[in-house]
Scaffold this motif. Structure first.
Motif: not given
Length: 287
Positions: A92-107
């Protein structure tokens, strides 16, 4: 359900079907609308706990249900924003970090499904706070927030994240039409809380420092209300007594007392009834 591989500006929300995640999906939708960017609802199937076919099938079904529940929470008729749904596999941590790359905000929510029984924030939040490529919001919304007269608070503690925190705090306060409160914890040279002269001198120094750092922003945004505050003790103690007047708290990843003080188990008892979100920022991960 498709996986989006191209980083795009968006508000990314990790969902797991918990009540906290559903509240976070709604909160994230409001943030996406305010910023004019898409909302991405992401659920991660943990391969380490879903190894055989039967368990993996159940986990995938639960993840699919989680993003659809998140969609129901986020997609009100007044929410005019594109919403993408994603189910990913991995840690989960790894995949959410990937999803948040380039994002405005991760929640993420303050208490996920795995921590619901204990009411504690787990290692996922701390792992994300340590490695997120964008600001990380820990959403504690336990009741609807009016937003009226609720401030955006920035902590300045001398860490290298200070300038980036101030810039982001100004942006967030302007976006929310909210006062900006800039907090500095008292340094060791002020040792007596009853020494009126020492307290006044500390307050004067803090105001002078903040005013110098905000001079340009005030010229550009004269409508911005900025309130410097000196705090003796810890930020957590201040926050526990003032959380009803705060809608968003910004802290640096490298803060002197550590991120866990404000988003880990130490903060749970003091903040369990708060609807304030905590935004963890890094000088290299803010826009």
């Amino acid at each position: 359900m498709r996986e989006l591989n191209i980083p795009t500006p968006s508000v990314v929300v990790g969902v797991d079907g918990s009540r906290s995640a559903l509240a976070t999906a709604s909160w994230g939708a409001d943030e996406a609308v305010a910023r004019g960017v898409p909302l991405r609802l992401v659920s991660v199937v943990d391969d380490t706990t879903a190894r055989d076919g039967t368990a993996a099938g159940r986990a995938l079904a639960a993840a699919d249900a989680a993003v659809r529940l998140g969609l129901a929470s986020a997609g009100s008729p007044t929410t005019r924003v594109r919403i993408d749904l994603e189910v990913l596999r991995g840690r989960p941590v790894h995949r959410l970090l990937e999803a948040g790359r380039g994002a405005t905000m991760l929640c993420i929510g303050s208490v996920g499904a795995a921590g619901a029984a204990s009411g504690r924030l787990g290692s996922t939040a701390l792992g994300l706070a340590d490695g997120a490529h964008c600001p990380l919001a820990i959403v504690r919304q336990s009741r609807p927030s009016s937003g009226l007269h609720e401030s955006v608070v920035v902590e300045l503690d001398g860490s290298s994240d200070g300038d980036a925190l101030l810039r982001l705090g100004i942006d967030e306060a302007l976006l929310r039409h909210a006062p900006l409160v800039v907090i500095s914890v008292w340094q060791a040279d002020v040792t007596d809380v009853h020494d009126v002269r020492a307290v006044a001198e500390q307050n004067r120094r803090i105001r002078a420092q903040v005013n110098r750092r905000l001079a340009c922003a005030r010229r550009q945004h004269p409508e911005l209300e900025v309130v410097p505050v000196a705090v003796r003790g810890t930020l957590l103690n201040y926050f526990s007594h003032h959380h009803d007047s705060i809608q968003l708290l910004l802290i640096g990843r490298r803060r002197a007392h550590g991120v866990a003080e404000m988003i880990g188990t130490a903060s749970y008892a003091a903040l369990r009834d708060s609807d304030c979100a905590v935004l963890v920022c890094d000088q290299h991960a803010t826009h």
